[in-house]
Design an enzyme around this catalytic site. Structure first.
Site, PDB file in Angstrom:
ATOM      1  N   GLU A   1       0.828  -1.213   0.000  1.00 58.00           N
ATOM      2  CA  GLU A   1       0.000   0.000   0.000  1.00 58.00           C
ATOM      3  C   GLU A   1       0.863   1.265   0.000  1.00 58.00           C
ATOM      4  O   GLU A   1       1.717   1.451   0.875  1.00 58.00           O
ATOM      5  CB  GLU A   1      -0.924  -0.015   1.240  1.00 58.00           C
ATOM      6  CG  GLU A   1      -1.983   1.062   1.156  1.00 58.00           C
ATOM      7  CD  GLU A   1      -3.039   0.965   2.253  1.00 58.00           C
ATOM      8  OE1 GLU A   1      -3.171  -0.098   2.897  1.00 58.00           O
ATOM      9  OE2 GLU A   1      -3.719   1.985   2.458  1.00 58.00           O
TER      10      GLU A   1
ATOM     11  N   LYS B   1      -7.566  -0.771  11.359  1.00 55.88           N
ATOM     12  CA  LYS B   1      -6.949  -1.213  10.102  1.00 55.88           C
ATOM     13  C   LYS B   1      -5.732  -0.335   9.808  1.00 55.88           C
ATOM     14  O   LYS B   1      -4.683  -0.814   9.395  1.00 55.88           O
ATOM     15  CB  LYS B   1      -7.973  -1.141   8.960  1.00 55.88           C
ATOM     16  CG  LYS B   1      -7.491  -1.757   7.649  1.00 55.88           C
ATOM     17  CD  LYS B   1      -6.717  -0.798   6.760  1.00 55.88           C
ATOM     18  CE  LYS B   1      -6.223  -1.477   5.496  1.00 55.88           C
ATOM     19  NZ  LYS B   1      -5.370  -0.595   4.681  1.00 55.88           N
TER      20      LYS B   1
ATOM     21  N   ASP C   1       4.112 -14.127  12.135  1.00 59.95           N
ATOM     22  CA  ASP C   1       2.794 -14.588  11.693  1.00 59.95           C
ATOM     23  C   ASP C   1       1.789 -13.439  11.832  1.00 59.95           C
ATOM     24  O   ASP C   1       1.311 -13.149  12.928  1.00 59.95           O
ATOM     25  CB  ASP C   1       2.415 -15.793  12.575  1.00 59.95           C
ATOM     26  CG  ASP C   1       1.107 -16.445  12.168  1.00 59.95           C
ATOM     27  OD1 ASP C   1       0.282 -15.769  11.540  1.00 59.95           O
ATOM     28  OD2 ASP C   1       0.930 -17.620  12.503  1.00 59.95           O
TER      29      ASP C   1
ATOM     30  N   HIS D   1      -2.365  10.210  -0.465  1.00 56.02           N
ATOM     31  CA  HIS D   1      -2.521   8.872  -0.996  1.00 56.02           C
ATOM     32  C   HIS D   1      -2.547   8.887  -2.519  1.00 56.02           C
ATOM     33  O   HIS D   1      -1.848   8.134  -3.167  1.00 56.02           O
ATOM     34  CB  HIS D   1      -3.854   8.338  -0.465  1.00 56.02           C
ATOM     35  CG  HIS D   1      -3.921   6.860  -0.426  1.00 56.02           C
ATOM     36  ND1 HIS D   1      -3.299   6.114   0.536  1.00 56.02           N
ATOM     37  CD2 HIS D   1      -4.543   5.983  -1.235  1.00 56.02           C
ATOM     38  CE1 HIS D   1      -3.532   4.844   0.327  1.00 56.02           C
ATOM     39  NE2 HIS D   1      -4.296   4.732  -0.749  1.00 56.02           N
TER      40      HIS D   1
HETATM   41  P1  NAD Z   1       9.569 -22.779  16.716  1.00 56.21           P
HETATM   42  O1  NAD Z   1       9.030 -24.063  17.244  1.00 56.21           O
HETATM   43  O2  NAD Z   1      10.147 -22.774  15.339  1.00 56.21           O
HETATM   44  O3  NAD Z   1      10.696 -22.208  17.701  1.00 56.21           O
HETATM   45  C1  NAD Z   1      10.515 -22.095  19.068  1.00 56.21           C
HETATM   46  C2  NAD Z   1      11.514 -22.991  19.789  1.00 56.21           C
HETATM   47  O4  NAD Z   1      12.832 -22.478  19.637  1.00 56.21           O
HETATM   48  C3  NAD Z   1      11.279 -23.008  21.285  1.00 56.21           C
HETATM   49  O5  NAD Z   1      10.287 -23.962  21.608  1.00 56.21           O
HETATM   50  C4  NAD Z   1      12.661 -23.341  21.830  1.00 56.21           C
HETATM   51  O6  NAD Z   1      12.825 -24.741  21.964  1.00 56.21           O
HETATM   52  C5  NAD Z   1      13.616 -22.860  20.755  1.00 56.21           C
HETATM   53  N1  NAD Z   1      14.407 -21.659  21.171  1.00 56.21           N
HETATM   54  C6  NAD Z   1      15.743 -21.466  20.927  1.00 56.21           C
HETATM   55  N2  NAD Z   1      16.137 -20.276  21.406  1.00 56.21           N
HETATM   56  C7  NAD Z   1      15.061 -19.704  21.962  1.00 56.21           C
HETATM   57  C8  NAD Z   1      14.834 -18.447  22.629  1.00 56.21           C
HETATM   58  N3  NAD Z   1      15.816 -17.529  22.812  1.00 56.21           N
HETATM   59  N4  NAD Z   1      13.591 -18.164  23.049  1.00 56.21           N
HETATM   60  C9  NAD Z   1      12.589 -19.038  22.858  1.00 56.21           C
HETATM   61  N5  NAD Z   1      12.744 -20.244  22.271  1.00 56.21           N
HETATM   62  C10 NAD Z   1      13.963 -20.576  21.813  1.00 56.21           C
HETATM   63  O7  NAD Z   1       8.497 -21.627  16.722  1.00 56.21           O
HETATM   64  P2  NAD Z   1       7.331 -21.168  17.706  1.00 56.21           P
HETATM   65  O8  NAD Z   1       7.658 -19.775  18.078  1.00 56.21           O
HETATM   66  O9  NAD Z   1       7.024 -22.139  18.782  1.00 56.21           O
HETATM   67  O10 NAD Z   1       6.082 -21.180  16.690  1.00 56.21           O
HETATM   68  C11 NAD Z   1       5.926 -20.187  15.715  1.00 56.21           C
HETATM   69  C12 NAD Z   1       5.337 -20.761  14.442  1.00 56.21           C
HETATM   70  O11 NAD Z   1       4.111 -21.440  14.720  1.00 56.21           O
HETATM   71  C13 NAD Z   1       4.986 -19.677  13.467  1.00 56.21           C
HETATM   72  O12 NAD Z   1       5.549 -20.028  12.210  1.00 56.21           O
HETATM   73  C14 NAD Z   1       3.463 -19.715  13.399  1.00 56.21           C
HETATM   74  O13 NAD Z   1       2.995 -19.324  12.127  1.00 56.21           O
HETATM   75  C15 NAD Z   1       3.160 -21.142  13.694  1.00 56.21           C
HETATM   76  N6  NAD Z   1       1.813 -21.511  14.209  1.00 56.21           N
HETATM   77  C16 NAD Z   1       0.892 -20.581  14.627  1.00 56.21           C
HETATM   78  C17 NAD Z   1      -0.339 -20.999  15.114  1.00 56.21           C
HETATM   79  C18 NAD Z   1      -1.333 -19.961  15.604  1.00 56.21           C
HETATM   80  O14 NAD Z   1      -1.008 -18.788  15.703  1.00 56.21           O
HETATM   81  N7  NAD Z   1      -2.574 -20.325  15.941  1.00 56.21           N
HETATM   82  C19 NAD Z   1      -0.628 -22.357  15.211  1.00 56.21           C
HETATM   83  C20 NAD Z   1       0.337 -23.278  14.794  1.00 56.21           C
HETATM   84  C21 NAD Z   1       1.579 -22.861  14.317  1.00 56.21           C
END
Ligand code: NAD
Length: 421
Positions: free
Chosen positions: A84, A262, A278, A376
């Site tokens: 946009e 928005k 996300d 815009h």
């Molecule tokens: P991930 O599992 O890729 O990474 C998180 C993991 O990284 C942690 O569990 C930990 O083991 C590790 N880690 C290493 N260093 C860390 C630090 N400094 N701090 C925290 N953790 C650390 O990702 P995630 O964040 O658990 O999940 C994010 C993904 O899940 C996104 O891609 C999202 O789109 C997706 N997702 C979203 C939904 C929803 O929003 N409803 C549902 C399912 C999946």
């Protein structure tokens, strides 16, 4: 020199050629040559093919840079991915006004996410809920056994809450698992824990678990940002009053609040995308939070201080990370995090909230004065010129003529193009 010592205030950034802008970013954020190459090149097809299913190619959006931001005393330049026009310019202008009075200040809660487990088919729900709470220590231990890395970093499952809900399908017990996800967005981490807990809760209560997934209403992971907007720069106290009158509608009317919010998400989403986070999760959380008191309302609030300046505030949940998810895979997302110079997910949240407030200020300010179409449509004129078939130097000529005439329309663009050719 570290980026915290460098000024993000730049005049005429939009007039610089792309190469000069990249040079500025490279210098400001201490980027390596390799990072610069990543910014300028396209995502490789192998990475795209690993990210999602059935890949055909890549769909690219512009990556721009908002300048002038000062947040908690530190200068930031902000990468924004958006289709946009006007959004990036508006954010930069708002940040320029905010920095007169010291920029944005923020507050951030711990990165606590909520996982939900839905239990059904229980006769004595109150007794079962009590049993769950009696096993809290053991439940938290099983959750933490799923993610040793998180626990070692000081995060992990911290608490349990139990809610009893009545429904057309009978009473349900909804157990909330509260997880400190540190620098992650946390969805995978929380979902893994919830799935591991499902059989344990069934055993404790004799009920049946159905859903076991995080909640996107991340209302324990809140971020606030605040800024004072200089009344003189806004055009005097009358302009501040006009702003407050405009804002007030968003505070009382969901039809206006939806458009108002928005505008906030114009800024927020573009940084969420740039950092590989996300944006659907953030959108869902923001809008659910905006309706938390039963009526959908504004995520920002405004008032006038004793000096007559405008004070703006924003509060919203932000489930975003700097580790994990697509942000760990997409090369440009990694470079965008370097450009920001952020060290933690909380710091990223603080920048995101400040950007949302800046974006909202800019939109309401324009609406309460000249309207947004002026700014815009000026930028939009170039797109219309391209649609009419203008090439290279013709684009600016056609756009300028349409702006001069106050007629930014495809048929007029075609006529002007024919005339200059
Ligand atoms: P991930 O599992 O890729 O990474 C998180 C993991 O990284 C942690 O569990 C930990 O083991 C590790 N880690 C290493 N260093 C860390 C630090 N400094 N701090 C925290 N953790 C650390 O990702 P995630 O964040 O658990 O999940 C994010 C993904 O899940 C996104 O891609 C999202 O789109 C997706 N997702 C979203 C939904 C929803 O929003 N409803 C549902 C399912 C999946």
């Amino acid at each position: 020199m570290s980026s915290s010592k460098k000024s993000s205030k730049v005049s005429g950034f939009y007039k610089m050629p792309v190469e000069k802008r990249i040079e500025f970013v490279k210098e400001f954020s201490d980027l390596a040559e390799e990072d610069v190459n990543i910014i300028s090149s396209s995502l490789d097809i192998e990475t795209a093919d690993r990210m999602v299913e059935n890949v055909l190619g890549k769909f690219e959006l512009p990556l721009g840079l908002a300048v002038n931001f000062v947040i908690n005393g530190k200068d930031y330049i902000i990468p924004m991915v958006t289709e946009e026009s006007s959004v990036i310019a508006a954010a930069s202008n708002a940040a320029k006004i905010a920095r007169i009075k010291g920029g944005f200040t923020t507050e951030c809660s711990s990165p606590l996410m909520i996982g939900q487990l839905q239990l059904l088919h229980i006769d004595d729900v109150a007794g079962a809920a009590q049993k769950i709470m009696n096993h809290k220590k053991e439940i938290l231990q099983v959750a933490n056994d799923q993610d040793k890395i998180l626990v070692d970093l000081g995060g992990g499952a911290k608490d349990l809450e139990v809610r009893i809900l009545d429904s057309p399908m009978g009473k349900m017990i909804i157990t909330h698992l509260i997880v400190d996800v540190r620098d992650a967005m946390g969805a995978n981490a929380v979902n893994t824990m919830c799935e591991a807990l499902a059989p344990i809760l069934e055993e404790i209560t004799g009920g049946k678990i159905r859903l076991k997934i995080l909640s996107n209403l991340a209302d324990k992971r809140l971020v606030k940002a605040k800024a004072v907007f200089d009344k003189e720069k806004m055009g005097g106290e009358k302009a501040v009053d006009a702003f407050l009158e405009s804002y007030t509608l968003a505070s009382i009317d969901p039809y206006r609040a939806a458009t108002h919010n928005k505008g906030i998400m114009n800024g927020i989403d573009s940084l969420i995308i740039a950092t590989g986070n996300d944006f659907r999760a953030v959108e869902a959380g923001a809008h659910a939070y905006a309706a938390r008191n039963g009526q959908y309302t504004s995520l920002t609030s405004y008032s006038k201080n004793e000096n007559g300046d405008l004070v703006g505030e924003i509060e919203l949940p932000l489930a975003i990370g700097i580790v994990g998810g697509a942000g760990n895979i997409h090369p440009k997302a990694k470079v965008c995090k370097k450009v920001l110079g952020i060290k933690t997910a909380q710091e990223l949240s603080e920048v995101v909230a400040s950007l949302g407030l800046a974006q909202n200020f800019a939109a309401v300010f324009a609406l309460s004065t000249v309207g947004i179409q002026k700014g815009h449509m000026s930028l939009h004129a170039k797109n219309i010129a391209v649609m009419a078939g203008a090439k290279n130097h013709e684009i600016d000529k056609v756009a300028e003529q349409m702006i001069k005439e106050g007629k930014i329309k495809l048929d007029r663009a075609k006529e002007i193009l024919a005339e200059i050719r």
